[in-house]
Write a protein that holds these residues in place. Structure first.
Motif, PDB file in Angstrom:
ATOM      1  N   ILE A  73       1.393 -26.075  17.432  1.00 40.06           N
ATOM      2  CA  ILE A  73       1.974 -26.508  16.143  1.00 40.06           C
ATOM      3  C   ILE A  73       3.073 -25.560  15.668  1.00 40.06           C
ATOM      4  O   ILE A  73       3.476 -25.610  14.511  1.00 40.06           O
ATOM      5  CB  ILE A  73       0.879 -26.610  15.057  1.00 40.06           C
ATOM      6  N   SER A  74       3.565 -24.711  16.581  1.00 40.19           N
ATOM      7  CA  SER A  74       4.550 -23.702  16.173  1.00 40.19           C
ATOM      8  C   SER A  74       5.864 -24.322  15.690  1.00 40.19           C
ATOM      9  O   SER A  74       6.594 -23.702  14.922  1.00 40.19           O
ATOM     10  CB  SER A  74       4.829 -22.742  17.329  1.00 40.19           C
ATOM     11  N   GLU A  75       6.173 -25.547  16.145  1.00 40.59           N
ATOM     12  CA  GLU A  75       7.399 -26.199  15.686  1.00 40.59           C
ATOM     13  C   GLU A  75       7.290 -26.650  14.237  1.00 40.59           C
ATOM     14  O   GLU A  75       8.298 -26.912  13.588  1.00 40.59           O
ATOM     15  CB  GLU A  75       7.725 -27.401  16.579  1.00 40.59           C
ATOM     16  N   HIS A  76       6.059 -26.747  13.749  1.00 46.11           N
ATOM     17  CA  HIS A  76       5.840 -27.229  12.384  1.00 46.11           C
ATOM     18  C   HIS A  76       5.312 -26.140  11.459  1.00 46.11           C
ATOM     19  O   HIS A  76       5.569 -26.166  10.249  1.00 46.11           O
ATOM     20  CB  HIS A  76       4.851 -28.400  12.401  1.00 46.11           C
ATOM     21  N   VAL A  77       4.550 -25.190  12.013  1.00 47.24           N
ATOM     22  CA  VAL A  77       3.925 -24.157  11.183  1.00 47.24           C
ATOM     23  C   VAL A  77       4.200 -22.783  11.789  1.00 47.24           C
ATOM     24  O   VAL A  77       3.750 -22.491  12.899  1.00 47.24           O
ATOM     25  CB  VAL A  77       2.399 -24.380  11.073  1.00 47.24           C
ATOM     26  N   ASP A  78       4.938 -21.955  11.066  1.00 49.26           N
ATOM     27  CA  ASP A  78       5.125 -20.566  11.474  1.00 49.26           C
ATOM     28  C   ASP A  78       4.024 -19.725  10.829  1.00 49.26           C
ATOM     29  O   ASP A  78       3.223 -20.229  10.018  1.00 49.26           O
ATOM     30  CB  ASP A  78       6.508 -20.074  11.037  1.00 49.26           C
ATOM     31  N   THR A  79       3.962 -18.452  11.160  1.00 49.79           N
ATOM     32  CA  THR A  79       2.959 -17.560  10.576  1.00 49.79           C
ATOM     33  C   THR A  79       3.139 -17.500   9.058  1.00 49.79           C
ATOM     34  O   THR A  79       4.207 -17.151   8.562  1.00 49.79           O
ATOM     35  CB  THR A  79       3.082 -16.149  11.164  1.00 49.79           C
ATOM     36  N   MET A  80       2.093 -17.835   8.322  1.00 51.98           N
ATOM     37  CA  MET A  80       2.169 -17.884   6.863  1.00 51.98           C
ATOM     38  C   MET A  80       1.859 -16.536   6.218  1.00 51.98           C
ATOM     39  O   MET A  80       2.334 -16.251   5.120  1.00 51.98           O
ATOM     40  CB  MET A  80       1.194 -18.936   6.319  1.00 51.98           C
ATOM     41  N   PHE A  81       1.039 -15.717   6.892  1.00 54.75           N
ATOM     42  CA  PHE A  81       0.620 -14.443   6.315  1.00 54.75           C
ATOM     43  C   PHE A  81       0.051 -13.574   7.422  1.00 54.75           C
ATOM     44  O   PHE A  81      -0.200 -14.046   8.543  1.00 54.75           O
ATOM     45  CB  PHE A  81      -0.444 -14.646   5.233  1.00 54.75           C
ATOM     46  N   ALA A  82      -0.166 -12.317   7.111  1.00 51.40           N
ATOM     47  CA  ALA A  82      -0.831 -11.403   8.037  1.00 51.40           C
ATOM     48  C   ALA A  82      -1.761 -10.501   7.241  1.00 51.40           C
ATOM     49  O   ALA A  82      -1.377  -9.977   6.190  1.00 51.40           O
ATOM     50  CB  ALA A  82       0.183 -10.561   8.809  1.00 51.40           C
ATOM     51  N   HIS A  83      -2.982 -10.348   7.738  1.00 48.43           N
ATOM     52  CA  HIS A  83      -3.912  -9.403   7.134  1.00 48.43           C
ATOM     53  C   HIS A  83      -3.602  -7.995   7.641  1.00 48.43           C
ATOM     54  O   HIS A  83      -3.136  -7.818   8.765  1.00 48.43           O
ATOM     55  CB  HIS A  83      -5.361  -9.741   7.517  1.00 48.43           C
ATOM     56  N   ASN A  84      -3.895  -7.012   6.822  1.00 47.02           N
ATOM     57  CA  ASN A  84      -3.842  -5.636   7.307  1.00 47.02           C
ATOM     58  C   ASN A  84      -5.009  -5.416   8.266  1.00 47.02           C
ATOM     59  O   ASN A  84      -5.930  -6.232   8.333  1.00 47.02           O
ATOM     60  CB  ASN A  84      -3.912  -4.650   6.138  1.00 47.02           C
ATOM     61  N   VAL A  85      -4.975  -4.324   9.011  1.00 51.04           N
ATOM     62  CA  VAL A  85      -6.091  -4.015   9.908  1.00 51.04           C
ATOM     63  C   VAL A  85      -7.148  -3.234   9.130  1.00 51.04           C
ATOM     64  O   VAL A  85      -6.841  -2.347   8.345  1.00 51.04           O
ATOM     65  CB  VAL A  85      -5.615  -3.218  11.137  1.00 51.04           C
ATOM     66  N   PHE A  86      -8.415  -3.610   9.380  1.00 51.83           N
ATOM     67  CA  PHE A  86      -9.541  -3.019   8.681  1.00 51.83           C
ATOM     68  C   PHE A  86     -10.471  -2.336   9.689  1.00 51.83           C
ATOM     69  O   PHE A  86     -10.133  -2.193  10.855  1.00 51.83           O
ATOM     70  CB  PHE A  86     -10.287  -4.090   7.888  1.00 51.83           C
ATOM     71  N   THR A  87     -11.645  -1.933   9.240  1.00 48.43           N
ATOM     72  CA  THR A  87     -12.588  -1.237  10.117  1.00 48.43           C
ATOM     73  C   THR A  87     -13.001  -2.100  11.300  1.00 48.43           C
ATOM     74  O   THR A  87     -13.092  -1.621  12.427  1.00 48.43           O
ATOM     75  CB  THR A  87     -13.839  -0.820   9.325  1.00 48.43           C
ATOM     76  N   VAL A  88     -13.249  -3.372  11.039  1.00 46.02           N
ATOM     77  CA  VAL A  88     -13.609  -4.318  12.101  1.00 46.02           C
ATOM     78  C   VAL A  88     -12.657  -5.505  12.038  1.00 46.02           C
ATOM     79  O   VAL A  88     -12.519  -6.141  10.987  1.00 46.02           O
ATOM     80  CB  VAL A  88     -15.063  -4.814  11.959  1.00 46.02           C
ATOM     81  N   ASP A  89     -11.995  -5.770  13.165  1.00 42.93           N
ATOM     82  CA  ASP A  89     -11.058  -6.890  13.251  1.00 42.93           C
ATOM     83  C   ASP A  89     -11.367  -7.742  14.465  1.00 42.93           C
ATOM     84  O   ASP A  89     -11.837  -7.244  15.495  1.00 42.93           O
ATOM     85  CB  ASP A  89      -9.615  -6.378  13.370  1.00 42.93           C
ATOM     86  N   PHE A  90     -11.066  -9.031  14.339  1.00 39.56           N
ATOM     87  CA  PHE A  90     -11.187  -9.959  15.453  1.00 39.56           C
ATOM     88  C   PHE A  90      -9.811 -10.548  15.776  1.00 39.56           C
ATOM     89  O   PHE A  90      -8.887 -10.495  14.947  1.00 39.56           O
ATOM     90  CB  PHE A  90     -12.152 -11.108  15.105  1.00 39.56           C
ATOM     91  N   LEU A  91      -9.684 -11.119  16.956  1.00 43.29           N
ATOM     92  CA  LEU A  91      -8.519 -11.910  17.354  1.00 43.29           C
ATOM     93  C   LEU A  91      -7.213 -11.123  17.250  1.00 43.29           C
ATOM     94  O   LEU A  91      -6.273 -11.537  16.587  1.00 43.29           O
ATOM     95  CB  LEU A  91      -8.430 -13.200  16.506  1.00 43.29           C
ATOM     96  N   TRP A  92      -7.159  -9.978  17.902  1.00 36.60           N
ATOM     97  CA  TRP A  92      -5.939  -9.203  18.006  1.00 36.60           C
ATOM     98  C   TRP A  92      -5.329  -8.853  16.640  1.00 36.60           C
ATOM     99  O   TRP A  92      -4.150  -9.037  16.394  1.00 36.60           O
ATOM    100  CB  TRP A  92      -4.923  -9.954  18.873  1.00 36.60           C
ATOM    101  N   GLY A  93      -6.192  -8.356  15.763  1.00 35.26           N
ATOM    102  CA  GLY A  93      -5.744  -7.891  14.462  1.00 35.26           C
ATOM    103  C   GLY A  93      -5.468  -8.972  13.452  1.00 35.26           C
ATOM    104  O   GLY A  93      -4.980  -8.692  12.351  1.00 35.26           O
ATOM    105  N   ARG A  94      -5.803 -10.217  13.777  1.00 35.69           N
ATOM    106  CA  ARG A  94      -5.524 -11.311  12.833  1.00 35.69           C
ATOM    107  C   ARG A  94      -6.625 -11.524  11.809  1.00 35.69           C
ATOM    108  O   ARG A  94      -6.352 -11.873  10.666  1.00 35.69           O
ATOM    109  CB  ARG A  94      -5.325 -12.622  13.606  1.00 35.69           C
ATOM    110  N   LEU A  95      -7.881 -11.320  12.223  1.00 33.13           N
ATOM    111  CA  LEU A  95      -9.006 -11.736  11.387  1.00 33.13           C
ATOM    112  C   LEU A  95      -9.950 -10.572  11.098  1.00 33.13           C
ATOM    113  O   LEU A  95     -10.822 -10.254  11.911  1.00 33.13           O
ATOM    114  CB  LEU A  95      -9.778 -12.860  12.099  1.00 33.13           C
ATOM    115  N   PRO A  96      -9.834  -9.932   9.944  1.00 33.20           N
ATOM    116  CA  PRO A  96     -10.779  -8.868   9.573  1.00 33.20           C
ATOM    117  C   PRO A  96     -12.177  -9.437   9.332  1.00 33.20           C
ATOM    118  O   PRO A  96     -12.329 -10.582   8.888  1.00 33.20           O
ATOM    119  CB  PRO A  96     -10.185  -8.302   8.272  1.00 33.20           C
ATOM    120  N   LEU A  97     -13.181  -8.642   9.605  1.00 33.19           N
ATOM    121  CA  LEU A  97     -14.558  -9.080   9.385  1.00 33.19           C
ATOM    122  C   LEU A  97     -14.794  -9.451   7.928  1.00 33.19           C
ATOM    123  O   LEU A  97     -15.537 -10.394   7.639  1.00 33.19           O
ATOM    124  CB  LEU A  97     -15.526  -7.966   9.803  1.00 33.19           C
ATOM    125  N   TYR A  98     -14.159  -8.743   7.015  1.00 27.62           N
ATOM    126  CA  TYR A  98     -14.413  -9.039   5.601  1.00 27.62           C
ATOM    127  C   TYR A  98     -13.916 -10.432   5.218  1.00 27.62           C
ATOM    128  O   TYR A  98     -14.467 -11.067   4.301  1.00 27.62           O
ATOM    129  CB  TYR A  98     -13.801  -7.958   4.698  1.00 27.62           C
TER     130      TYR A  98
END
Length: 388
Positions: free
Chosen positions: A96-121
């Protein structure tokens, strides 16, 4: 995983203070004392503790009272997260990259999933906040007396108040960063996209609560039991349908933006939807609180959850403290940007949300007359108060 580091995400990561290329792995652990600033681990601890508490309560509720409502709510929120969030992090991988670009980015926290995209919190905040809002509305008896739809609207309203306290301080404290020119983030309400203020703060919890109550809660109220397989199946259905509901509920704003070609028009419709929820929810919540206070009949079905209410008060206290520590930089901001280059949210709107959240907790805590709360026959057998 550098092939997933799109230019937009890489730029957001750089502004947040980490490298997209070095944020690696399905799961990554960091020193909590080495994060961007001290507020990040405090936020993590507060939210994750609340999610764990909500899960423990849900399990106890199921085992002691044969009530799977909170279990379905908790895992339904997780199912919703797993459906909604990954495409937003990796639009290219989902085609869906032709329709949706990255909308936001989380900072890195103590525990992260998916290559720094999804913090545990972030995983934890979905079921935590949904449980807090749902339980406040349930304690006030809205679902039982006013039905599934009105109860769900009230959940969306209460959730909105708790969430926006967090939403309006996040960018200033570098918990995340929005893509400012992304069309789906327009228009902005200070540092927060108005679609986030309405959709993620009010409409998604409304959709989730509606599905949970429709498929589980109302049946539990009528004395029905569910097998383990039925609970799993309904949890999956709730997650899927809540996701669809989150796409359907904002359609008036989406269509308004598309037809007019103006995000301002879309923003006006988003705001109007929030006003409708507010106009419905406030008199219902006040009316329910007043009705329960006046009803001294011990046969009246009552439900209490002091554990979650106490956590909600702790959450509010932590958020207020974080806001107070951020005020010097907030008041020193020029044109909405602090000296460190961080955007500020709306203090006025946050104060209003704090007031609503405090009143919501107070209403739920005082909904049942004290003399009835002490009597063992004041709570219906199927809805016994949670152990303190």
């Amino acid at each position: 995983m550098s092939d997933l580091c799109t230019p937009t995400f890489a730029g957001l990561a750089q502004r947040l203070g980490f490298s997209c290329d070095s944020a690696g792995g399905l799961v990554e652990f960091r020193n909590p004392f080495g994060l961007q600033n001290w507020t990040l681990p405090v936020l993590e601890l507060t939210v994750i503790a609340g999610a764990v508490l909500a899960l423990v309560y849900a399990i106890v509720r199921l085992r002691r009272h044969n009530d799977p409502t909170n279990v379905v709510l908790w895992f339904g929120a997780i199912a919703y997260l797993l459906i909604i969030e990954p495409p937003l992090y990796f639009p290219g991988a989902f085609g869906i990259s032709e329709h949706v670009d990255t909308m936001f980015a989380h900072n890195v926290f103590t525990v992260d999933f998916l290559w720094g995209r999804l913090p545990l919190y972030i995983v934890a905040i979905y079921p935590m906040m949904a449980t807090v809002a749902y339980e406040i509305v349930r304690i006030l008896g809205v679902f039982r007396r006013r039905g599934v739809l009105i109860g769900a609207i009230c959940v969306g309203f209460v959730h909105h108040a708790f969430y926006e306290i967090f939403d309006h301080i996040g960018p200033q404290l570098r918990w995340w960063e929005w893509t400012l020119d992304h069309p789906m983030n327009q228009p902005f309400f200070d540092s927060v996209p108005l679609p986030s203020v309405v959709v993620f703060a009010a409409l998604w919890p409304m959709s989730l609560a509606f599905c949970v109550q429709l498929f589980v809660g109302r049946h539990v109220d009528d004395g029905k039991s569910f097998s383990g397989l039925q609970i799993v199946g309904r949890t999956i259905v709730v997650g899927v349908l809540a996701s669809i509901g989150t796409a359907v509920l904002p359609l008036p704003a989406t269509m308004g933006t598309t037809i007019s070609g103006s995000t301002t028009v879309g923003g006006f419709i988003y705001a109007a939807e929030l006003v409708v929820l507010t106009v419905v929810a406030i008199p219902v919540l006040l009316g329910q609180w007043s009705s329960l206070r006046k009803d001294r009949d011990p046969a009246t079905v009552r439900y209490a959850n002091p554990l979650i209410l106490r956590y909600a008060a702790v959450y509010l206290a932590v958020m207020v403290i974080l806001w107070l520590t951020a005020l010097p930089a907030y008041f020193g901001a020029v044109d909405g940007i602090t000296a460190n280059g961080d955007p500020i949210g709306s203090l006025t709107y946050t104060v209003l949300c704090v007031l609503i959240a405090v009143l919501s907790i107070a209403a739920a805590a005082t909904a049942h007359p004290a003399d009835l709360q002490r009597r063992p026959d004041a709570v219906a057998p199927g809805l016994a108060a949670a152990p303190e």
